[in-house]
Write a protein that holds these residues in place. Structure first.
Motif, mmCIF file in Angstrom:
data_model
loop_
_atom_site.group_PDB
_atom_site.id
_atom_site.type_symbol
_atom_site.label_atom_id
_atom_site.label_comp_id
_atom_site.label_asym_id
_atom_site.label_seq_id
_atom_site.Cartn_x
_atom_site.Cartn_y
_atom_site.Cartn_z
ATOM 1 N N UNK A 187 4.168 -19.754 13.968
ATOM 2 C CA UNK A 187 2.726 -20.011 14.057
ATOM 3 C C UNK A 187 2.449 -21.511 14.084
ATOM 4 N N UNK A 188 3.077 -22.248 13.170
ATOM 5 C CA UNK A 188 2.841 -23.699 13.096
ATOM 6 C C UNK A 188 3.276 -24.398 14.385
ATOM 7 N N UNK A 189 4.492 -24.090 14.841
ATOM 8 C CA UNK A 189 4.985 -24.739 16.059
ATOM 9 C C UNK A 189 4.159 -24.298 17.265
ATOM 10 N N UNK A 190 3.833 -23.005 17.316
ATOM 11 C CA UNK A 190 3.059 -22.480 18.435
ATOM 12 C C UNK A 190 1.713 -23.161 18.573
ATOM 13 N N UNK A 191 1.081 -23.488 17.445
ATOM 14 C CA UNK A 191 -0.209 -24.174 17.491
ATOM 15 C C UNK A 191 -0.066 -25.565 18.091
ATOM 16 N N UNK A 192 0.945 -26.310 17.634
ATOM 17 C CA UNK A 192 1.184 -27.635 18.201
ATOM 18 C C UNK A 192 1.523 -27.542 19.686
#
Length: 353
Positions: free
Chosen positions: A277-282
């Motif tokens: 989720x964190x990487x996907x947002x960036x």
């Protein structure tokens, strides 16, 4: 002031014409410019092109061609320094482009009292195809490449840790010597660390700019990122002070991804989900940003795949470098230190009185 503009090349025949044209178009007096070209025993027409440039009448003070058989970039830069005689020494990559006033602007700031100068070094691409523009978007993105200040043009004069295509007063190399030939991709980081340690400042000027050509294919870009990461891992054992925490972000990401996958194999999926989720947002935010601030091409939809590919490749390179580090350090000897001192002696002996 006389200027030595130095360039090294290995099989760069496809890009040299552009840089040679840029050098020949410099508005600084040509009779005060010495051009130093180093060929690392290229197998294409690089040496032939260098000789053609040397035999052209551009009115330069001198054009010197040196061949280097020791392989890496640091040794080629050292060969250039050994024969350079200018009051100012400028390093320019073969994959570069410089405007007409590049030398003039650097000389102006050095005459004002700076010791090392340069400017922003944004990326450009050779050709205008949508795919090349997509790779350029990935390379220019803060998320895709680096937050290094030299990649972007500053709004005001500032002092930085490292620069590309920099100009140095001769006394700088007379004080710190040559490049560390043990290093493959981080020789400039280590050199600039020694320059700062010697008390000099690296001045990034808003009116100086040069350009670096992005790799034209994804495999070449991946190979470059892997090599960069690999040498970050090795350099940690030689000069950790010349590296920043940001150099290890891809390594941390790869290790976090590996750890999350291992936990997931034991039924603990929360870490992999949170990381995704964190990487996907960036990933998504930076892809949208590229689409907004740049001319949009349909191939930009591949950026969410290109970004993680570059990060993982870089991180794996660092992992491999760290694994090889103990064995690599055992193979080192004092030859690099001797070369650093030899360059220092040559710089001093070649200084015009």
């Amino acid at each position: 002031m006389t200027v030595s503009i130095c360039m090294i090349a290995l099989n760069e025949g496809a890009v040299l014409n552009g840089l040679f044209r840029d050098i020949s178009n410099q508005d600084y007096p040509h009779n005060q410019i010495e051009v130093v070209l180093v060929d690392s025993f290229s197998k294409d027409n690089t040496l032939e092109m260098m000789n053609d440039f040397k035999n052209s009448d551009y009115g330069f003070m001198d054009v010197k061609i040196v061949q280097n058989n020791r392989g890496n970039q640091a040794s080629s830069w050292n060969e250039a320094l050994k024969v350079a005689t200018g009051d100012i020494i400028i390093r320019v990559d073969a994959h570069a482009s410089i405007p007409r006033n590049f030398i003039t602007k650097n000389v102006m700031h050095l005459e004002e009292g700076e010791n090392v100068t340069g400017g922003g070094r944004p990326n450009i691409v050779l050709g205008e195809s949508p795919w090349k523009q997509t790779l350029l978007a990935a390379e220019e993105s803060l998320f895709g490449s680096s937050i290094a200040s030299y990649r972007r043009r500053p709004v005001q004069k500032e002092y930085v840790d490292s620069m590309f295509h920099a100009a140095y007063k001769r006394e700088v190399f007379a004080k710190v010597g040559g490049f560390n030939e043990d290093l493959g991709r981080t020789e400039d980081n280590e050199m600039h660390y020694r320059i700062r340690k010697a008390g000099y400042k690296l001045c990034c000027c808003p009116d100086i700019i040069s350009y670096q050509m992005t790799r034209n294919t994804l495999p070449n870009m991946i190979k470059q990122k892997y090599g960069n990461g690999y040498w970050i891992g090795l350099t940690l054992g030689v000069c950790k002070e010349c590296l920043s925490y940001f150099h290890f972000v891809p390594f941390v990401f790869v290790m976090a991804l590996l750890g999350s996958i291992i936990f997931s194999c034991f039924g603990i999926h929360i870490f992999l989900i949170l990381l995704g989720i964190a990487y996907g947002m960036f990933d998504l935010v930076n892809t949208v940003s590229c689409c907004i601030v740049r001319k949009f091409y349909p191939q930009f939809v591949l950026l969410p795949l290109i970004f993680p590919l570059l990060h993982i490749t870089y991180g794996i390179g660092t992992v491999v470098g760290l694994i090889k580090l103990p064995f690599w350090k055992k193979s080192l000897n004092d030859s690099s230190k001797k070369q650093i001192e030899e360059v220092k002696e040559k710089i001093i002996s070649n200084t015009k009185r």
